[in-house]
Design a protein around this motif. Structure first.
Motif, PDB file in Angstrom:
ATOM      1  N   ARG A   2      11.093  17.116  17.493  1.00  0.00           N
ATOM      2  CA  ARG A   2       9.696  17.466  17.808  1.00  0.00           C
ATOM      3  C   ARG A   2       9.357  16.828  19.146  1.00  0.00           C
ATOM      4  NH1 ARG A   2       5.774  17.617  13.259  1.00  0.00           N
ATOM      5  NH2 ARG A   2       5.090  19.673  13.858  1.00  0.00           N
ATOM      6  N   THR A  58      -0.701  11.060   3.126  1.00  0.00           N
ATOM      7  CA  THR A  58      -2.014  10.566   3.518  1.00  0.00           C
ATOM      8  C   THR A  58      -2.111  10.292   5.025  1.00  0.00           C
ATOM      9  OG1 THR A  58      -1.365   8.294   3.037  1.00  0.00           O
ATOM     10  CG2 THR A  58      -2.375   9.535   1.240  1.00  0.00           C
ATOM     11  N   ILE A 104      -5.266  -0.270   5.462  1.00  0.00           N
ATOM     12  CA  ILE A 104      -6.269   0.580   6.125  1.00  0.00           C
ATOM     13  C   ILE A 104      -7.125   1.231   5.039  1.00  0.00           C
ATOM     14  CG2 ILE A 104      -6.606   2.597   7.614  1.00  0.00           C
ATOM     15  CD1 ILE A 104      -3.773   1.977   8.783  1.00  0.00           C
ATOM     16  N   PRO A 149       0.836  -1.204   0.000  1.00  0.00           N
ATOM     17  CA  PRO A 149       0.000   0.000   0.000  1.00  0.00           C
ATOM     18  C   PRO A 149       0.867   1.250   0.000  1.00  0.00           C
ATOM     19  CG  PRO A 149       0.037  -0.985   2.201  1.00  0.00           C
ATOM     20  CD  PRO A 149       0.868  -1.864   1.313  1.00  0.00           C
ATOM     21  N   ASP A 192       4.133  18.160   9.260  1.00  0.00           N
ATOM     22  CA  ASP A 192       4.743  19.094   8.319  1.00  0.00           C
ATOM     23  C   ASP A 192       5.142  18.409   7.021  1.00  0.00           C
ATOM     24  OD1 ASP A 192       4.548  21.647   9.389  1.00  0.00           O
ATOM     25  OD2 ASP A 192       6.031  21.148  10.911  1.00  0.00           O
ATOM     26  N   GLY A 235       0.723   5.658   0.035  1.00  0.00           N
ATOM     27  CA  GLY A 235       0.003   6.928   0.099  1.00  0.00           C
ATOM     28  C   GLY A 235       0.636   7.865  -0.898  1.00  0.00           C
ATOM     29  N   ASN A 236       1.507   8.761  -0.390  1.00  0.00           N
ATOM     30  CA  ASN A 236       2.221   9.648  -1.315  1.00  0.00           C
ATOM     31  C   ASN A 236       3.695   9.277  -1.425  1.00  0.00           C
ATOM     32  OD1 ASN A 236       1.834  11.914  -3.084  1.00  0.00           O
ATOM     33  ND2 ASN A 236       3.163  13.084  -1.736  1.00  0.00           N
ATOM     34  N   GLY A 237       4.092   8.175  -0.793  1.00  0.00           N
ATOM     35  CA  GLY A 237       5.490   7.740  -0.912  1.00  0.00           C
ATOM     36  C   GLY A 237       6.482   8.682  -0.272  1.00  0.00           C
ATOM     37  N   MET A 238       6.046   9.413   0.742  1.00  0.00           N
ATOM     38  CA  MET A 238       6.897  10.459   1.304  1.00  0.00           C
ATOM     39  C   MET A 238       7.559  10.082   2.627  1.00  0.00           C
ATOM     40  SD  MET A 238       7.476  13.558   0.144  1.00  0.00           S
ATOM     41  CE  MET A 238       7.641  13.529  -1.606  1.00  0.00           C
ATOM     42  N   TYR A 254      16.096  11.379   6.108  1.00  0.00           N
ATOM     43  CA  TYR A 254      16.369  11.543   7.525  1.00  0.00           C
ATOM     44  C   TYR A 254      16.090  10.304   8.331  1.00  0.00           C
ATOM     45  CZ  TYR A 254      11.350  12.877   8.397  1.00  0.00           C
ATOM     46  OH  TYR A 254       9.993  12.939   8.493  1.00  0.00           O
ATOM     47  N   ASN A 274       0.240   7.958   7.585  1.00  0.00           N
ATOM     48  CA  ASN A 274       0.876   8.641   8.709  1.00  0.00           C
ATOM     49  C   ASN A 274       0.647   7.908  10.030  1.00  0.00           C
ATOM     50  OD1 ASN A 274       0.577  11.254  10.844  1.00  0.00           O
ATOM     51  ND2 ASN A 274       2.368  11.233   9.518  1.00  0.00           N
ATOM     52  N   GLN A 278       3.915  12.121  13.566  1.00  0.00           N
ATOM     53  CA  GLN A 278       3.645  13.157  14.566  1.00  0.00           C
ATOM     54  C   GLN A 278       3.221  14.433  13.856  1.00  0.00           C
ATOM     55  OE1 GLN A 278       7.507  12.831  14.571  1.00  0.00           O
ATOM     56  NE2 GLN A 278       7.004  10.673  14.670  1.00  0.00           N
TER      57      GLN A 278
HETATM   58  C1  LIG Z   1       9.376  17.623   4.044  1.00  0.00           C
HETATM   59  C2  LIG Z   1       8.864  16.508   4.896  1.00  0.00           C
HETATM   60  C3  LIG Z   1       8.362  16.789   6.148  1.00  0.00           C
HETATM   61  C4  LIG Z   1       7.853  15.748   6.931  1.00  0.00           C
HETATM   62  N1  LIG Z   1       7.327  16.070   8.144  1.00  0.00           N
HETATM   63  C5  LIG Z   1       6.738  15.106   8.873  1.00  0.00           C
HETATM   64  C6  LIG Z   1       6.091  15.421  10.104  1.00  0.00           C
HETATM   65  O1  LIG Z   1       6.060  16.565  10.539  1.00  0.00           O
HETATM   66  N2  LIG Z   1       5.495  14.416  10.775  1.00  0.00           N
HETATM   67  C7  LIG Z   1       5.472  13.158  10.293  1.00  0.00           C
HETATM   68  O2  LIG Z   1       4.864  12.286  10.925  1.00  0.00           O
HETATM   69  N3  LIG Z   1       6.081  12.834   9.159  1.00  0.00           N
HETATM   70  C8  LIG Z   1       6.714  13.769   8.424  1.00  0.00           C
HETATM   71  N4  LIG Z   1       7.315  13.430   7.248  1.00  0.00           N
HETATM   72  C9  LIG Z   1       7.424  12.005   6.852  1.00  0.00           C
HETATM   73  C10 LIG Z   1       6.259  11.455   5.997  1.00  0.00           C
HETATM   74  O3  LIG Z   1       6.139  12.213   4.845  1.00  0.00           O
HETATM   75  C11 LIG Z   1       4.928  11.465   6.682  1.00  0.00           C
HETATM   76  O4  LIG Z   1       4.972  10.677   7.817  1.00  0.00           O
HETATM   77  C12 LIG Z   1       3.736  11.088   5.806  1.00  0.00           C
HETATM   78  O5  LIG Z   1       2.599  11.016   6.598  1.00  0.00           O
HETATM   79  C13 LIG Z   1       3.859   9.827   5.035  1.00  0.00           C
HETATM   80  O6  LIG Z   1       2.685   9.702   4.289  1.00  0.00           O
HETATM   81  P1  LIG Z   1       2.660   9.076   2.838  1.00  0.00           P
HETATM   82  O7  LIG Z   1       1.255   9.071   2.387  1.00  0.00           O
HETATM   83  O8  LIG Z   1       3.629   9.737   1.963  1.00  0.00           O
HETATM   84  O9  LIG Z   1       3.161   7.612   3.218  1.00  0.00           O
HETATM   85  P2  LIG Z   1       3.865   6.513   2.329  1.00  0.00           P
HETATM   86  O10 LIG Z   1       5.309   6.791   2.249  1.00  0.00           O
HETATM   87  O11 LIG Z   1       3.132   6.341   1.059  1.00  0.00           O
HETATM   88  O12 LIG Z   1       3.629   5.224   3.236  1.00  0.00           O
HETATM   89  C14 LIG Z   1       4.232   5.081   4.493  1.00  0.00           C
HETATM   90  C15 LIG Z   1       3.973   3.673   5.017  1.00  0.00           C
HETATM   91  O13 LIG Z   1       2.595   3.486   5.235  1.00  0.00           O
HETATM   92  C16 LIG Z   1       2.115   2.339   4.520  1.00  0.00           C
HETATM   93  N5  LIG Z   1       0.766   2.668   4.067  1.00  0.00           N
HETATM   94  C17 LIG Z   1       0.393   3.627   3.202  1.00  0.00           C
HETATM   95  N6  LIG Z   1      -0.943   3.649   3.073  1.00  0.00           N
HETATM   96  C18 LIG Z   1      -1.417   2.649   3.852  1.00  0.00           C
HETATM   97  C19 LIG Z   1      -2.723   2.146   4.122  1.00  0.00           C
HETATM   98  N7  LIG Z   1      -3.808   2.712   3.593  1.00  0.00           N
HETATM   99  N8  LIG Z   1      -2.832   1.075   4.951  1.00  0.00           N
HETATM  100  C20 LIG Z   1      -1.741   0.510   5.514  1.00  0.00           C
HETATM  101  N9  LIG Z   1      -0.492   0.954   5.304  1.00  0.00           N
HETATM  102  C21 LIG Z   1      -0.329   2.022   4.487  1.00  0.00           C
HETATM  103  C22 LIG Z   1       3.101   2.159   3.394  1.00  0.00           C
HETATM  104  O14 LIG Z   1       3.147   0.824   2.953  1.00  0.00           O
HETATM  105  C23 LIG Z   1       4.400   2.573   4.065  1.00  0.00           C
HETATM  106  O15 LIG Z   1       4.900   1.514   4.800  1.00  0.00           O
HETATM  107  C24 LIG Z   1       7.870  14.429   6.451  1.00  0.00           C
HETATM  108  C25 LIG Z   1       8.374  14.159   5.207  1.00  0.00           C
HETATM  109  C26 LIG Z   1       8.865  15.188   4.418  1.00  0.00           C
HETATM  110  C27 LIG Z   1       9.380  14.867   3.060  1.00  0.00           C
END
Ligand SMILES: Cc1cc2nc3c(=O)[nH]c(=O)nc-3n(C[C@H](O)[C@H](O)[C@H](O)COP(=O)(O)OP(=O)(O)OC[C@H]3O[C@@H](n4cnc5c(N)ncnc54)[C@H](O)[C@@H]3O)c2cc1C
Lengths: 459, 386
Positions: free
Chosen positions: A370, A139, A211, A67, A133, A69-72, A337, A143, A149
């Motif tokens: 944080r 997504t 989820i 799965p 942030d 979300g945005n791969g972030m 990071y 998160n 956080q």
């Molecule tokens: C500039 C920057 C700032 C950031 N600041 C923060 C911050 O303040 N706080 C913070 O918490 N994080 C931060 N992050 C880290 C991260 O981007 C976040 O935690 C973000 O929420 C990840 O979401 P995503 O949708 O990109 O997750 P993804 O990278 O797509 O997925 C993360 C994980 O969740 C799993 N996953 C995705 N969707 C589902 C689903 N529906 N069901 C089950 N598993 C799933 C994926 O398989 C993977 O293991 C930051 C990142 C960047 C680049």
């Protein structure tokens, strides 16, 4: 046509499946430093039922499924290490229900942080969620799946602590509800007073289920928000300063950061303190309490409040878009990071280590902590930027981040959103019985080992 | 590629997909196709892969590039210092695809029609002035302003209606205008955006030469696309005429009292065309015209001004239709958003938007609730004293 492709098309329709070279290339990687690995298919479901049917197919055919979300998360957690299907969840982005008095919202598993923020501002202007942030396209489900956080973490804990219920498609294809929503229409508790099954999914990085719906708590959104920055050049005082500020129980978020550029920030620790209030008087009172709590450091000239006016628009933004801009410091499109969770007391050692690593590996750094739950812990982000066109720099950042995580775990910290190597480091240090329990859970939930394989894989 | 040096610097964070307040995805191809590859960040990464020879150019790659509507939402919200060059990167890649014979068939047909017929409709040049028949407007013969209409205003029925309505309003306001009719040539904005640099140079140089020979010093355009290319690209090729969009002129006219609108009790919402708004920062003039009409109520759509959602017709898609139809097509999304305001009229200031949104009105079966009307027509309905 390939049989699996046809089956996927039968489930979600032609437009929602791709095995074109372009999507295969793109979804093979994330913006971090982990090496890519290609999926066989990328699928974008719209409903829980579609997710269920895809998982059933994957289970039958033993196809890995990841799965996304945005791969972030940046640590390669959505890279399909063993090929198979990447599930792009972003089309499941409906906001299903807000319970205003119960202060919770139910969203689909691909809903972005930005969309929820905007929706609440439009329809429930006195409610907010704990937005991280991370870029707005990230997504909510992902998160919480990684124990993220956000802005309200200092007050209320990890964003995953704020979950009020889950709907999950298990690796064997059953749709399962977790919490109060498993017994009735309300999504106010993820566990208590039942056995808290949410722990089977939160923190598992998508290895135990997908989820498809998540309930999260909402909190009062005060009319005003402001920010102060307390600066000290003494690393050893940071934990004490944070302790005094959190004692007031008056602040929203606290982040501590240090960075070498621009020069005005060099060699200082910046303790950013966010305040909220419904009236000027309330804000002023809180500000006074904080000043009072820190007076000793001001009197001894060990610290002081800096003029924050020019930085305010950037600091008060949610999410803070400027953080993503760190990726372009070496004119390069990337940063990575390590974000271990540890005690605030250890701040000086971490701060020292970041600078040491940056110099050892010749990379650009930024350090950010944080504060979590009134100071019970902190996430210490050790960030290094890199130039995507410079493989050597990427490798140096990879090694620096790895060393940072090793350092953190040796000091008793725990890894946050660990990449596969960091997961191994963590599992090596874990109590064998804990590890066995994890293995038992994983094997029972995912007997075919199809869910995000390679991650949290207990040997 | 001139901008190859910035391609790898995209972090694919995705801010470019959203409007300023993150209300919903604001990148039309991403909205239609759903994949990250069809968003600005996706394109940047794929172009990088192509430059590094990690992927080969393909039909899909071309579709990804040519589906971009050049709406500039990405340029508005990208967080990086190279944001202003994003569309240039896409344009240069499209040029490479065109030169390599990889433009989609619809794009090739578009270029061919312009090359052979001077317009994408494949209609005779003599018909270019038909929109003006019976209006009493004059062909250009040294008037103060050239009223440049463009291909959509010259050949599309809805565009022609708009050209008439705007032309007449300018005349009523006392502006001395002349149109080119059969002497008009395509402005080339979309040709450039679609990457045919050679054809674009031909069109632009021809227009510049013609304008100079005819003594054109001031131009009012019907079409924001023409405004854009005249204002930003033609000067680089030696053009020295001044250019305004008709909304700027009407904005001045109501301000100076050249037009005095009568009361008109109606609820109106205004759609910002990308080439007027985001590309050329013309947000106020059309609104100021509407606000000068007594009793008229202006209600903003959820996404407006810098956040406006493209009608889907930009970047040549009006002709190539790479985005296709269907419920998620941008014009239908946009018309639903307009209807949500409860407005009776949707004011438009671009012939492409007029056509796209009128089609969407029918597709969504909203004709009974709302009308798509150009700004000059609203003034006419209000009744103006000049
Ligand atoms: C500039 C920057 C700032 C950031 N600041 C923060 C911050 O303040 N706080 C913070 O918490 N994080 C931060 N992050 C880290 C991260 O981007 C976040 O935690 C973000 O929420 C990840 O979401 P995503 O949708 O990109 O997750 P993804 O990278 O797509 O997925 C993360 C994980 O969740 C799993 N996953 C995705 N969707 C589902 C689903 N529906 N069901 C089950 N598993 C799933 C994926 O398989 C993977 O293991 C930051 C990142 C960047 C680049």
């Amino acid at each position: 046509m390939d049989r699996i492709l046809q089956s996927l098309i039968d489930i979600v329709g032609e437009k929602a499946v791709s095995n074109h070279a372009e999507e295969i290339w793109y979804y093979a990687r994330d913006p971090g430093v982990m090496p890519p690995h290609e999926p066989d298919y990328v699928v974008a479901p719209r409903t829980t039922e579609e997710v269920q049917r895809i998982v059933q197919l994957a289970n039958r055919e033993r196809i890995p499924i990841v799965p996304m979300g945005n791969g972030m998360a940046l640590t390669g957690l959505v890279i399909p290490l063993k090929g198979g299907i990447v599930l792009d969840m972003k089309r499941m982005d409906r906001i299903l229900e807000v319970n205003e008095r119960g202060r919770y919202v139910i969203v689909e598993g691909g809903t972005s942080q930005g969309k929820l923020k905007s929706y609440l501002e439009d329809h429930y202007p006195h409610l907010r969620h704990s937005i991280p942030d991370a870029p707005a396209a990230t997504t909510i489900a992902a998160n919480v799946a990684i124990h993220g956080q956000g802005r309200l973490t200092q007050q209320y804990g990890f964003n995953s602590d704020m979950v009020t219920g889950l709907e999950v498609v298990l690796p064997t294809g059953e749709v399962c509800r977790i919490g109060s929503c498993s017994m009735g229409p309300y999504w106010f508790s993820k566990g208590p007073t039942l056995p808290d099954l949410s722990g089977l999914f939160l923190g598992w990085l998508g290895t135990t289920g997908i989820i498809t719906k998540v309930g999260i708590r909402l909190y009062p959104r005060k009319k005003m928000r402001d920010v102060e920055i307390f600066v000290t050049d003494r690393d050893d005082l940071v934990a004490d300063i944070v302790y005094r500020v959190t004692h007031t129980e008056m602040v929203e978020d606290i982040t501590v950061w240090f960075q070498p550029k621009p020069l005005m920030f060099k060699d200082n620790n910046h303790i950013t303190i966010y305040l909220t209030g419904d009236t000027d008087e309330e804000l002023e009172f809180k500000r006074l309490m904080i000043w009072d709590a820190l007076r000793e450091f001001i009197d001894s000239k060990d610290g002081g409040f800096m003029s924050v006016q020019p930085l305010k628009p950037m600091l008060l933004e949610m999410p803070q878009r400027g953080i993503a801009a760190f990726a372009d410091v070496p004119k390069g499109g990337g940063f990575e990071y390590s974000g271990p969770i540890t005690l605030v007391d250890q701040y000086p050692m971490y701060a020292e280590k970041v600078k040491q690593l940056a110099s050892k590996y010749n990379v650009v750094y930024a350090g950010t902590a944080r504060i979590i739950s009134g100071g019970h812990a902190m996430m210490f982000g050790i960030s290094f930027a890199f130039n995507r066109a410079d493989p050597d720099m990427i490798d140096r950042v990879r090694r620096a981040v790895h060393e940072a995580t090793e350092f953190a775990l040796d000091l008793g910290g725990i890894p946050w959103k660990p990449n596969i190597h960091e997961q191994k480091l963590a599992m090596e240090r874990m109590d064998p019985n804990t590890l066995r329990l994890m293995k038992m859970i994983k094997q029972n939930l995912d007997p075919q080992g199809i869910m995000n394989p390679g991650n949290w894989e207990v040997g | 590629m001139e901008h190859a040096g910035i391609v790898h610097r995209c972090f694919r964070c995705g801010y470019c997909k959203f409007p300023g307040d993150y209300h919903d995805f604001n990148c039309p191809p991403h909205r239609v196709f759903g994949w990250d590859t069809y968003s600005c960040g996706g394109r940047m990464w794929l172009i990088n892969a192509w430059l590094n020879q990690e992927i080969q150019p393909s039909q899909r790659f071309a579709e990804i590039l040519f589906s971009c509507v050049a709406c500039a939402n990405c340029q508005e919200y990208c967080v990086y210092p190279f944001k202003d060059d994003l569309l240039a990167v896409f344009e240069e890649t499209k040029t490479a695809l065109v030169n390599g014979g990889l433009a989609p068939p619809a794009v090739r047909d578009y270029f061919k029609a312009i090359h052979v017929n001077g317009n994408p409709y494949k209609l005779p040049q003599e018909q270019r002035g038909r929109w003006a028949e019976g209006t009493g407007l004059e062909e250009f013969s040294g008037q103060e302003y050239l009223f440049y209409v463009g291909c959509v205003g010259s050949y599309d029925e809805i565009g022609m209606r708009m050209a008439r309505s705007v032309g007449l309003m300018l005349k009523e306001a006392g502006y001395s205008i002349g149109y080119l009719g059969s002497r008009e040539t395509c402005d080339g904005n979309e040709v450039k955006v679609l990457g045919e640099t050679g054809l674009f140079s031909l069109l632009a140089e021809e227009n510049i030469r013609k304008f100079r020979e005819m003594g054109v010093k001031k131009v009012i355009t019907l079409d924001p696309h023409a405004l854009n290319v005249f204002r930003k690209e033609y000067p680089k090729l030696g053009a020295d005429f001044q250019v305004w969009h008709f909304t700027e002129v009407l904005g001045q006219a109501v301000k100076q009292g050249r037009i005095v609108p009568s009361p008109y009790r109606v609820r109106v919402t205004y759609h910002d065309p990308c080439y007027l708004g985001r590309h050329n920062r013309i947000f106020k003039p059309p609104r100021s015209v509407l606000k000068r009409i007594p009793d008229l109520e202006v209600v903003e759509m959820r996404r407006s001004k810098e956040d406006s959602f493209c009608c889907g017709g930009g970047g040549g898609n009006f002709f190539t239709d790479i985005l296709g139809g269907g419920e998620d097509s941008p014009n239908r999304v946009r018309i639903r958003e307009a209807a949500d305001t409860g407005a009776e009229l949707l004011a438009v200031t671009c012939p492409t938007c007029a056509k796209m949104l009128t089609d969407a009105l029918k597709a969504e079966d909203l004709q009974g609730r709302m009308e798509v009307v150009d700004l000059a027509e609203i003034l006419r309905r209000a009744g103006v004293g000049c």
